[in-house]
Every structure is written in C-alpha cells, then in structure tokens.
Design a protein around this motif. Structure first.
Motif, PDB file in Angstrom:
ATOM      1  N   GLU A 270      35.970 -45.852   6.752  1.00  0.00           N
ATOM      2  CA  GLU A 270      36.244 -46.601   7.994  1.00  0.00           C
ATOM      3  C   GLU A 270      35.283 -46.169   9.105  1.00  0.00           C
TER       4      GLU A 270
ATOM      5  N   ARG B 202      30.014 -54.246  17.681  1.00  0.00           N
ATOM      6  CA  ARG B 202      29.261 -53.502  18.689  1.00  0.00           C
ATOM      7  C   ARG B 202      29.223 -52.066  18.223  1.00  0.00           C
TER       8      ARG B 202
ATOM      9  N   ILE C 194      39.991 -53.243   7.949  1.00  0.00           N
ATOM     10  CA  ILE C 194      40.839 -52.650   8.978  1.00  0.00           C
ATOM     11  C   ILE C 194      41.546 -53.821   9.675  1.00  0.00           C
ATOM     12  N   PRO C 195      42.882 -53.826   9.661  1.00  0.00           N
ATOM     13  CA  PRO C 195      43.590 -55.016  10.152  1.00  0.00           C
ATOM     14  C   PRO C 195      43.246 -55.411  11.591  1.00  0.00           C
ATOM     15  N   GLY C 196      43.031 -54.422  12.457  1.00  0.00           N
ATOM     16  CA  GLY C 196      42.804 -54.756  13.866  1.00  0.00           C
ATOM     17  C   GLY C 196      41.335 -54.892  14.226  1.00  0.00           C
ATOM     18  N   TYR C 197      40.464 -55.021  13.218  1.00  0.00           N
ATOM     19  CA  TYR C 197      39.037 -54.994  13.512  1.00  0.00           C
ATOM     20  C   TYR C 197      38.309 -56.094  12.750  1.00  0.00           C
TER      21      TYR C 197
ATOM     22  N   LYS D 252      34.125 -45.177  19.872  1.00  0.00           N
ATOM     23  CA  LYS D 252      34.620 -46.484  19.464  1.00  0.00           C
ATOM     24  C   LYS D 252      35.995 -46.287  18.816  1.00  0.00           C
ATOM     25  N   HIS D 253      36.113 -45.204  18.067  1.00  0.00           N
ATOM     26  CA  HIS D 253      37.399 -44.825  17.497  1.00  0.00           C
ATOM     27  C   HIS D 253      37.299 -43.363  17.089  1.00  0.00           C
ATOM     28  N   ASN D 254      38.449 -42.679  16.976  1.00  0.00           N
ATOM     29  CA  ASN D 254      38.380 -41.332  16.432  1.00  0.00           C
ATOM     30  C   ASN D 254      39.622 -41.011  15.625  1.00  0.00           C
ATOM     31  N   TYR D 255      39.527 -39.960  14.818  1.00  0.00           N
ATOM     32  CA  TYR D 255      40.605 -39.614  13.893  1.00  0.00           C
ATOM     33  C   TYR D 255      40.837 -38.108  13.921  1.00  0.00           C
TER      34      TYR D 255
ATOM     35  N   LEU E  45      33.024 -48.738  11.002  1.00  0.00           N
ATOM     36  CA  LEU E  45      33.219 -49.006  12.436  1.00  0.00           C
ATOM     37  C   LEU E  45      31.947 -48.706  13.233  1.00  0.00           C
TER      38      LEU E  45
ATOM     39  N   ARG F  66      46.109 -44.242  23.386  1.00  0.00           N
ATOM     40  CA  ARG F  66      44.915 -45.099  23.450  1.00  0.00           C
ATOM     41  C   ARG F  66      45.144 -46.274  24.399  1.00  0.00           C
TER      42      ARG F  66
ATOM     43  N   VAL G  95      40.816 -50.263  17.930  1.00  0.00           N
ATOM     44  CA  VAL G  95      40.878 -50.525  16.492  1.00  0.00           C
ATOM     45  C   VAL G  95      42.325 -50.647  16.001  1.00  0.00           C
TER      46      VAL G  95
ATOM     47  N   TYR H  45      27.930 -43.893  23.271  1.00  0.00           N
ATOM     48  CA  TYR H  45      28.939 -44.922  23.496  1.00  0.00           C
ATOM     49  C   TYR H  45      28.443 -45.960  24.515  1.00  0.00           C
TER      50      TYR H  45
ATOM     51  N   LEU I 156      38.519 -39.617  23.380  1.00  0.00           N
ATOM     52  CA  LEU I 156      39.173 -40.938  23.289  1.00  0.00           C
ATOM     53  C   LEU I 156      38.453 -42.018  24.107  1.00  0.00           C
ATOM     54  N   PRO I 157      38.107 -41.730  25.357  1.00  0.00           N
ATOM     55  CA  PRO I 157      37.468 -42.806  26.147  1.00  0.00           C
ATOM     56  C   PRO I 157      35.992 -43.027  25.831  1.00  0.00           C
TER      57      PRO I 157
ATOM     58  N   VAL J  55      44.793 -51.910  17.563  1.00  0.00           N
ATOM     59  CA  VAL J  55      45.486 -53.074  18.105  1.00  0.00           C
ATOM     60  C   VAL J  55      45.202 -54.280  17.217  1.00  0.00           C
ATOM     61  N   ILE J  56      46.284 -54.907  16.749  1.00  0.00           N
ATOM     62  CA  ILE J  56      46.116 -56.000  15.790  1.00  0.00           C
ATOM     63  C   ILE J  56      46.131 -57.349  16.488  1.00  0.00           C
TER      64      ILE J  56
ATOM     65  N   ARG K  41      41.774 -45.785  32.636  1.00  0.00           N
ATOM     66  CA  ARG K  41      40.345 -45.588  32.891  1.00  0.00           C
ATOM     67  C   ARG K  41      39.647 -46.855  33.330  1.00  0.00           C
TER      68      ARG K  41
END
Lengths: 164, 554
Positions: B135, B144, B171-174, B118-121, B139, A18, A68, B81, B114-115, A70-71, A25
């Motif tokens: 999540e 946004r 979510i810690p990074g969000y 916003k996020h994927n799993y 998200l 990521r 997401v 997106y 991925l690009p 990245v903290i 990109r």
C-alpha cells in the motif's frame, strides 16, 4: 451556514485523529461530531457539523476525500434528511419549581431521567432548534450541566449513504 | 521481509542512517544486494531520496531509527509533501510493549508526521507488513505523489510471518481519477479555439506525470505561450520563444503581464501558490481559467475556476490534443514579443568595481553546461537567480524546494540525483547560508566519489532575508550578516573534496571550466557582490503586474 456531513471511514486506529487534525490544520470549524458503527463491519460513520460558506465546505469535503481511510463523504444538508441530537440537562429543581419544569419537558416530549432533592436530569432528543428552545426555557431555573451527543443524520426515503 | 518487499518493488537504493530500533532491519540489509547510502544526518537522507525520486520518478526509500532519527526526517518529509514527491520511509520504533511509556528514543512519529504525509502506518504485527508495504509504495507513487511513512516497532522486525507480496493493491478509500471528464475536455478545447490571448501556466504536476511532450505539442501546435512555475521549470525548454519564464514574486515581467492580460489561462498541474498569484482578487481578472490537476482539492482552492478538469495532466493534455482546434494567437504573440523586448530579465551585469555578480555566475554555469545537466538549488536569492538565469531544457533536471522552501535541501538532493543518473552532470547551486545547513554531507559525497559541482553563491549574508530587510525594514540588517562563515575551500579540502574560489568574472569562468574536468565533489566559493538584490520583484500581496523592476538592465 451549517452543513451536516456524513463521512464513512475505515475503522482503523487513528482515523478520528486524522479527521480532527485535518479540520484544525486547515482552519475549518467543527461544530460537533458523532461517531459510531454502521451496518457494514469495519466501517464507521462520522456525522460532522461544519460551519462555513459553500466554498469552504466544498474544500472540507475534498480534503476529507484525500484521507486514505475516508471512503465516502456526503453533504446531507443538500438533501432532505432527518437530523437528531440527544441532550442531557441537569437543572436546579427546588420543590416548588418541579411541576413547571415537568410541564416544559412534556411540551418538548422530553423525559425526566433522574431526580435528586435539588436537581433533575432531563433527556431530550430533536433537532438543533428544539435543543436551543428547551435550553432557553430551562435557563431561569438554573442550568447546572449540559451534555450533547452531536448531531446524527440519515437521508429521508429509501436513499442511503453507502461506501460504494 | 521489508528488504524482500523493497526488491519486489524494484528499489535500487536506500538512503538511511542506522540506530538502535532499526538494528534488525540493518542486519538484514547487511546480506542483501540492495545498495544503501549512509548519510551523516537523517534530514539529508530524505532530501537525497527526494532528489533521487524527482530524477527517476520512482519512490525514494529512507530508513531511520526511532526518536531523534525519526524526528530528524520531519523537515524532509514536509518538503516532499509540499512538492508532491513520492517517498517511502521506514522508521524503527521502540518495542511494542514500551510504546507510550516515554521509553528511550521514543517519539510518536506517526502522530508527528500526520499532517505532512500522504498517509502513515504504525505497524503492530509482522503479518500486516506485506500489505502495508505494498500500500505504501502504491500510495506514494500514484495519484498526487507524496511521502508515506511506516513506523515499525523493533520486535515486529524480528517476528516471523508468511511473506506473500502483491505489488498491485486495492484501497477502498483511494481511487485517483486519471481520465478527465469528456464534457469538460470539450469545453477546454472550445475555450482554446476561441481564445485571443491564451497562456499555458504549468507546474510540478507536468513533471510528475511526464507530460512535457504533450505540453510541448499543445503549445507549439496552438501557438500558445508558456509560463512555468518554479516547480514546473524544465517541462518546456527554457530557451524556446514561446517560453516566457516563471511568474510571480520574482518572475519575469512578461510572464506576469501575460497572466494579467490573458483571456484564457490553461493551468496544468499547478496549485496557484501565493508566491505566484500575488494579491488574489487582482489575479488574472480578465481570464477564463481551465485547471487540470490530479488532486480535486487543488481545483478552486485559491482561485475561481471556469473549467475544472480532474485528471492526470498528461492523459488530459493528450485528450485535448486529439480534438485541438488552434485559435488565432498571432496578435497576442506580437504583444508578448514587445513585452519581452522592453523588459529583459535584469542581469545585474554592469560591474561596480571588480565585484562578481551572482547572475553572471549562474549564466556562466548555464552556458557551460550541456542539455542533460541536472541542477539542484537551495533556497534564497541564489534559487531565484537560478530560476531566472539557468536555462533548463528538460523535465526532471531542475530540483528545488518549492513549497516548503527548505534551506539545506539542495546539496543532499544533488547527491540523490547523481546516484539516480550517474551519467549526467549534476550541479548544486547554493548559498553560503543554505550550504551550511547540510554541509556535513561532503563526507557522503567524497566517500562515494560523486562528481558533483557545488557552486556557493557566497555573499556572506542570509541574502533573501537581507533583501527584505533592505526593502521593507529600512535596511535594518538584523542577524542576517553571516559572520563566522568558514573558509569554504579549506572546508572542502578537510573532507577530501576539491575546493576552488572565484572573485571576478575571469576567475569564475576559469574555475567552472576546471571544475567540470574534475573527479569527485568540487566546492566552488563564488565570492559575489554582497548586497545584490533579486529583481524583478512583486511585493507580497500586491498584484503581480505591480512590479518593482530594480536592478541594472543594461
């Protein structure tokens, strides 16, 4: 100008992709990247060296923040910090030139870690200038191979880069 | 488990297409009360979910199978997106043990998307599912907005795991910022008070955050004219005096002049796209710019900002309103009024022979529609004519592919819109090129008895590309003549829809009136002047006040 970013990330599958994908990109240049564990379980730290103007690096930081996983992102170049890199150099070392090489290595407080009949491997750590300097001095003996870890860095003093 | 999570999240309908890797998922859907719309191509499922999400503000949900099912979603995901539309997509994947072996219908869809997500799993274990699903919804629909994809291997669907579902999640990074910085808000208030020539420039962010009332209050109280980007249309009623139209490449002349001459631009939920700014270093040279956006990365990305405010547009506008001190804009409004009078939107109304002008068709559709009508467009000339001539009075009533510019978006999006708001009239304005990129969905619309008017602005050309060939490539119309188009009336009838055709103004008005009385999908083939161009036009990378007026302004 080069900027060194400390990026704390969740240790989840694909997080390196990521981060790397984001750089390619959006057309940002990664100079080097080093990844490893931190004192907190589940969190890794990436040290990324980016080349670019203030505006570009500001965009890089903001875009990294949007990932997401990245903290935390901090720009260590904006504050006093210790930066180090480790380099291994395999250099041609005929019997006659070994002591000359040895002397250079000592001056740079490096170590000879392997010797063969016609080569030596030298280990040096330091900042970028030191790496470039020793590389230049060893050049005329014949550089066979170089490997570098990429920069790692910590803020000086009691300040830390943490996830909170 | 996935179906139960959908119910907890208040999902009403799923847009999808089954296949091998999602057999277990579709099997549980079979007994559930959740509605499912079966499309005829996965791309249409995403666009329909996107249309549904734009109308309701809730995430649109899509199911598709592995491999080609998943890759067919990609255009739709990228589209959502770019336009910040909330979507949750569940794709099946080959069973865990086969991942990485180039198994039948295997594609690395998390890698591919991925690009554009916003996020994927990639879900490796059913135990992770409740947390990941919650999540994903969180998200997609906060901060946004954007699409979130879950790729689930077939065996994971079948695993048993405890189902404890929390709609709330951390979510810690969000941590999106919603409230604007107080100091920056004061600076914005002061800038508004002191400005002599202010304009509000609003975009899709206004619609996503539900900020149109706040925006209208600000504009009306401070008497500031409004310019809306393509994505922002509807955030302020299109027929009010303070509304100057859309800016940029095919924007109104007044909007472009106003942006160029303004001393203050209050940019709200916009991202200063190149189609809006034209040549960057000549954009708004005289203006101080206040930029309010939920995404900090948009602030200062393309244009230098004087007062950056990261936050939810609605919350920030409300905060500004509390402290608002209107400035004196009377002189400026007079100047704008003059521009408006001197530069009406070129209508192309003067007839050459009996040929039907596309602008006339759009204006008639607009005139005969009520305030609540939802209009979806495809991409190209008809899209720009609609943006220019269709009066949109409400937010969430104009659906268009803004960022990605996806031909084929409009018709499936209108299907999603009709399902989201069955009581409202839905019109899809499309081109003969665009419509054929997803015309297979006529089957979906007919089967589900959806009252949708599909107005094809048929010039037998890939019109916008032809226009560029006309202006920039010496009329060398390389492969833009769409020879071999079907008879759209017969095509509609083949699917069981109603087909109509209009070749002149009289017929056009008559068929529109008739179509509005009709049940089920109605396809109208408007055979228009083939070489009509969209004007005004600013050539790419030129200053936006350097305008090719063109057209016939009588």
């Amino acid at each position: 100008m080069k900027h060194v970013l400390a990026v704390l990330v969740e240790d989840k599958p694909g997080v390196l992709t990521r981060v790397a994908g984001l750089f390619s990109r959006r057309g940002f240049n990664i100079d080097n990247i080093a990844v490893g564990e931190t004192v907190s379980p589940g969190i890794s730290r990436m040290t990324i060296t980016v080349e670019g103007s203030e505006t570009i690096v500001e965009q890089v930081v903001k875009q990294l923040h949007k990932l997401v996983n990245v903290i935390k992102v901090s720009n260590l170049s904006e504050e006093p910090s210790v930066m180090r890199e480790l380099m291994l150099i395999k250099v041609s070392a005929e019997v006659g030139s070994r002591s000359d090489i040895q002397q250079i290595v000592e001056t740079f407080r490096g170590k000879v870690v392997d010797v063969s009949p016609d080569t030596m491997i030298i280990e040096v750590t330091g900042n970028e200038e030191k790496m470039e300097a020793i590389k230049m001095l060893l050049q005329h003996f014949g550089l066979k191979e170089i490997v570098r870890t990429g920069k790692v860095a910590l803020l000086r003093g009691s300040k830390i880069t943490r996830e909170g | 488990m996935i179906i139960s999570a959908m119910q907890k999240e208040g999902v009403e309908i799923i847009f999808g297409y089954p296949g091998g890797a999602v057999l277990p998922l579709y099997d549980s859907l079979y007994d559930s009360e959740l509605k499912h719309l079966l499309v005829r191509h996965e791309q249409a499922a995403v666009h329909a979910a996107d249309g549904y999400a734009r109308v309701t503000g809730k995430p649109g949900v899509v199911f598709a199978t592995s491999g080609p099912g998943a890759t067919n979603l990609v255009t739709g995901i990228a589209n959502a997106y770019m336009d910040s539309v909330p979507l949750v997509l569940v794709t099946g994947q080959v069973p865990s043990g086969f991942i990485g072996t180039d198994a039948f219908q295997e594609a690395d869809i998390t890698g591919i998307t991925l690009p554009v997500t916003k996020h994927n799993y990639l879900v490796k274990n059913a135990k992770q599912l409740p947390e990941i699903l919650s999540e994903a919804f969180y998200l997609a629909s906060t901060g946004r907005r954007g699409p979130v994809l879950l790729d689930v291997p077939k065996d994971v669907f079948d695993q048993e795991a405890p189902f404890e579902y929390n709609v709330e999640c951390e979510i810690p990074g969000y941590n999106p910022t919603y409230d604007g910085h107080v100091g920056q808000i004061s600076r914005a208030v002061k800038a508004i008070r002191d400005a002599k020539r202010p304009v509000i420039f609003g975009g899709g962010g206004l619609i996503r955050s539900g900020a149109s009332t706040a925006l209208q209050d600000l504009a009306d109280k401070a008497q500031i004219p409004i310019i809306l980007s393509l994505m922002g249309l509807g955030a302020y009623p299109g027929d009010r005096e303070l509304f100057l139209g859309m800016p940029g490449m095919h924007g109104s002349i007044t909007a472009n002049y106003a942006l160029s001459e303004a001393d203050l631009i209050i940019a709200t939920g916009v991202r200063f796209d190149d189609r809006v700014t034209g040549k960057l270093d000549s954009f708004a040279r005289n203006a101080k710019i206040v930029h309010i956006d939920i995404d900090p990365a948009e602030i200062g990305k393309n244009v230098k900002i004087d007062v950056p405010i990261v936050g939810d547009v609605k919350i920030v506008l409300e905060a500004i309103l509390k402290k608002l001190q209107p400035g004196d804009t009377a002189g400026w409004l007079k100047q704008i009024d003059n521009w408006q009078k001197q530069n009406p939107m070129p209508g192309g109304l003067k007839k050459t022979g009996s040929a039907l002008k596309p602008q006339f068709v759009i204006k008639e559709l607009s005139r005969l529609s009520d305030d609540h009508t939802i209009v979806a467009t495809d991409v190209g000339q008809h899209q720009m004519w609609t943006a220019q001539h269709f009066i949109v009075r409400r937010p969430q009533a104009f659906l268009t592919s803004g960022g990605l510019g996806t031909m084929g978006y409009g018709f499936p999006a209108s299907i999603g819109a009709k399902l989201a708001a069955p009581e409202k009239r839905v019109i899809c304005i499309t081109g003969d090129g665009s419509f054929q990129m997803n015309s297979q969905e006529l089957a979906t619309a007919v089967y589900n008895r959806l009252d949708i008017i599909i107005a094809i602005i048929n010039n037998s050309y890939l019109g916008m590309v032809r226009q560029w060939q006309d202006i920039f490539y010496d009329k060398r119309y390389s492969h833009t003549l769409l020879e071999g188009n079907p008879d759209f009336v017969k095509l509609a009838e083949a699917y069981g829809a109603t087909g109509m055709r209009a070749k002149d103004e009289h017929e056009a008005t008559a068929v529109i009136e008739q179509a509005m009385q009709q049940k089920g999908p109605v396809v109208i083939d408007f055979v228009v002047e083939p070489e009509e161009n969209v004007y005004p036009m600013v050539a790419p990378n030129r200053a936006i006040n350097d305008i090719i007026i063109g057209g016939d302004r009588s």
